[in-house]
Design a protein around this motif. Structure first.
Motif, PDB file in Angstrom:
ATOM      1  N   ASP B   8      90.378   1.037 -29.668  1.00  0.00           N
ATOM      2  CA  ASP B   8      89.681   0.256 -28.569  1.00  0.00           C
ATOM      3  C   ASP B   8      90.253  -1.243 -28.674  1.00  0.00           C
ATOM      4  N   ILE B   9      90.254  -1.767 -29.905  1.00  0.00           N
ATOM      5  CA  ILE B   9      90.601  -3.058 -30.057  1.00  0.00           C
ATOM      6  C   ILE B   9      91.912  -3.195 -29.547  1.00  0.00           C
ATOM      7  N   ARG B  12      92.571  -3.358 -26.035  1.00  0.00           N
ATOM      8  CA  ARG B  12      92.157  -4.617 -25.365  1.00  0.00           C
ATOM      9  C   ARG B  12      93.086  -5.618 -25.951  1.00  0.00           C
ATOM     10  N   ALA B  13      93.719  -5.765 -27.067  1.00  0.00           N
ATOM     11  CA  ALA B  13      94.429  -6.812 -27.596  1.00  0.00           C
ATOM     12  C   ALA B  13      95.828  -6.413 -26.861  1.00  0.00           C
ATOM     13  N   ARG B  37      92.978 -13.284 -32.478  1.00  0.00           N
ATOM     14  CA  ARG B  37      92.596 -12.663 -31.240  1.00  0.00           C
ATOM     15  C   ARG B  37      92.032 -11.347 -31.829  1.00  0.00           C
ATOM     16  N   ILE B  38      92.501 -10.398 -32.535  1.00  0.00           N
ATOM     17  CA  ILE B  38      92.231  -9.056 -32.893  1.00  0.00           C
ATOM     18  C   ILE B  38      90.760  -9.220 -33.409  1.00  0.00           C
ATOM     19  N   ILE B  41      88.227 -10.099 -30.834  1.00  0.00           N
ATOM     20  CA  ILE B  41      87.725  -8.590 -30.106  1.00  0.00           C
ATOM     21  C   ILE B  41      86.972  -8.076 -30.991  1.00  0.00           C
ATOM     22  N   GLU B  44      83.509  -9.153 -30.852  1.00  0.00           N
ATOM     23  CA  GLU B  44      82.885  -8.893 -29.529  1.00  0.00           C
ATOM     24  C   GLU B  44      82.331  -7.635 -29.361  1.00  0.00           C
ATOM     25  N   ILE B  45      83.178  -6.697 -29.500  1.00  0.00           N
ATOM     26  CA  ILE B  45      82.773  -5.213 -29.096  1.00  0.00           C
ATOM     27  C   ILE B  45      81.981  -4.686 -30.370  1.00  0.00           C
ATOM     28  N   TRP B  47      82.868  -3.771 -33.801  1.00  0.00           N
ATOM     29  CA  TRP B  47      83.410  -2.814 -34.414  1.00  0.00           C
ATOM     30  C   TRP B  47      83.003  -2.876 -36.027  1.00  0.00           C
TER      31      TRP B  47
END
Lengths: 339, 339
Positions: B8-9, B12-13, B37-38, B41, B44-45, B47
DNA sequence: TCGCGGTACTTATCCGGTTCAGCAGGTATT
DNA sequence: AATACCTGCTGAACCGGATAAGTACCGCGA
């Protein structure tokens, strides 16, 4: 030498991995003859399933978590927790489920541990203990969506499944018993004031004293240690209108209180009556043996574990009110001295 | 809603799974900008790494196992174990390592549990306690090849790593102390005879008595419970040449013995001296407070855990002899009565 | 202007199971 | 005889990461 895998079994049996998997899991898809052959080979080469691989496919962790937020030394001192844990263990063991135990510093760390265990798929559920008033862990656990059993009063458990026992009733029974003996000045050496069950006991104590017209000669809060129990007792017994009876929130403090009374040349039970909450062997072993509020803590833990296992299985068990603690009068209570 | 994965990451990335894996593990192979950035993310989600997937690639379980072969109720009664466990916990917690705890019925089940935990990759190592004479678990553990620390004497630990303390020396110190007080008839209320440390204490006791010319008035073996401690005491004190001092193998029994003595109208310490092994708060809280052989059990557990963690890390730590228990004289010992 | 080396990725494979689609070959159905 | 349907199995994808090998691109020195 590598651990054998189902691929090894498949090779030796001359079948595919899939067939081996069906055979080992008792599922249809293979003949009985093949199944027997595969099981024999698995046995022979000492195959063990790898839980990691199973978990990867969404299987259970077969473990439940318990993160205890108390100083590590408390564990060794409080019989309550060990009995609770052994009760939990006894139920889990019957279901081949392990207990992941971790002692943590604070609630933040505790939630971090739960988050990690759940996130990493290491546990299938958790048991929450030592509920605080307005405990932040409750909404956090609700948000996590993990099966959780709370050991504590439903009023503080939110939507989590509570397993509790009616401490209020036990307090009332105790106060009524002391009042019936003739006591009019009764004190309480309580536990940590932020704990929900302390608040419940405090309130029930206050109400029972008021209802029976007893003078409440003080509630002292402690951290459950013998030292603080002794200090609290010393303070209560040094006051001008000292109590003729003291109810302690655990047996460690009650025993410490007994020592202080004897040190102050007060006879127990002639001059001072003592009631202990939690009836460990400790209470029976001191002189005089302590009148105590006892219940089967081990069973309490077992019930909580059973509830949790049901929850994990997708069942929707209702909240459980376990037995109320029962008062066992022993040698530490008697009518108060004439004055 | 599914738990987010690195896939998922990656989506998105706009990078590959591999890149995400590198970024999340702090390994070279991605630019700092992409890494940041990773990580953002992932944050944020929400993980979380999946331990099962990690374990599949040979990663650590980050847990050590302890299967206790004692009736569950012992746990709640014996302060020793809880202190040991809390000490183990404190060391493990510092390394974010959990403890897998299971109470089992017998040694066979115990080995089954260890075999499963190890086979399934659920633990990285184990701690073996309550060593028996010629304990079958030792060779089995050696065969398993799992990192194991044995809490017990090196003579019985085989090639497993022992962490122990010199019980013989503690026994000698105690007997010499009692002899110096003038005692000539000393008894011992011991634990389970099959345990290695009981055998060691028995032998040291016998030798010390012989060396000092004391009459050994009996060693009684028990199961560590207060009840058996009381019964043993009653038996010893009822004999014609009853001892003037008794050394107990744990504090529970010592306290029970104290009660029996008082029940038999013997004054402690004037008529009978009592020494307890294991110095829990219990010993200090009874009247008179017990002379006890104490040591930091919590630290003992912590040392064992540290040794195990080192072993798991591939180090080769030597065996550890922990502090010998020290005698703390309190009110339960005095010169024997004249006569 | 070629080649070298490093950076920053991608791709593919692996770990050890589970599970699903598919496929022979035999049996029952019509 | 053609069809449907079992049984018993195979092959491959998949779970969620780690990791080795490969590649595209860039800067740099000769």
């Amino acid at each position: 030498m590598r651990r054998p895998t189902i691929a090894d079994i498949a090779r030796r049996a001359g079948v595919s991995k899939g067939a081996v998997s069906y055979a080992l899991n008792g599922r249809p898809g293979v003949s009985e003859a093949t199944r027997a052959r595969i099981l024999a080979i698995a046995q022979e080469i000492g195959w063990q399933p790898n839980s990691a691989a199973r978990a990867l496919n969404g299987a259970r962790a077969e473990a439940v978590g318990l993160a205890l937020c108390r100083p590590a030394r408390f564990l060794g001192m409080e019989p309550f927790f060990m009995e609770l844990i052994s009760g939990i263990e006894s139920e889990l063991a019957a279901h081949s489920c392990a207990l992941m135990l971790q002692v943590v510093r604070d609630h933040e760390t505790e939630m971090g541990v739960y988050r990690r265990w759940w996130g990493e798929g290491r546990v299938d559920g958790a048991i929450l203990v030592d509920l605080h008033v307005a405990d932040p862990r409750v909404p956090e656990m609700e948000a996590l969506g993990m099966p959780v059993v709370v050991i504590g009063h439903p009023s503080a458990a939110g939507s989590l499944l509570p397993v509790w026992s009616d401490d209020g009733a036990a307090v009332r029974e105790t106060v009524e018993y002391l009042a019936a003996l003739g006591h009019r000045r009764v004190s309480r050496v309580a536990g940590l004031p932020r704990l929900v069950h302390t608040a419940i006991r405090d309130r029930a104590f206050e109400e029972a004293c008021a209802a029976l017209g007893l003078a409440e000669t003080g509630v002292v809060h402690t951290d459950y240690t013998g030292e603080e129990g002794a200090r609290a007792t010393r303070r209560l017994l040094s006051s001008p209108h000292r109590p003729t009876a003291i109810v302690y929130d655990n047996d460690i403090m009650a025993v410490a209180g007994l020592s202080v009374a004897q040190e102050m040349r007060l006879d127990v039970p002639a001059d001072l009556s003592i009631v202990a909450w939690d009836d460990s062997p400790l209470s029976q072993v001191v002189r005089p043996p302590l009148t105590a509020l006892g219940r089967d803590i081990s069973a309490y833990g077992a019930h909580a574990a059973r509830r949790l296992l049901a929850l994990i299985d997708g069942a929707d068990p209702g909240p459980l009110e376990d037995d109320t603690a029962r008062l066992t009068p022993r040698g530490s209570t008697a009518p108060p001295p004439e004055s």
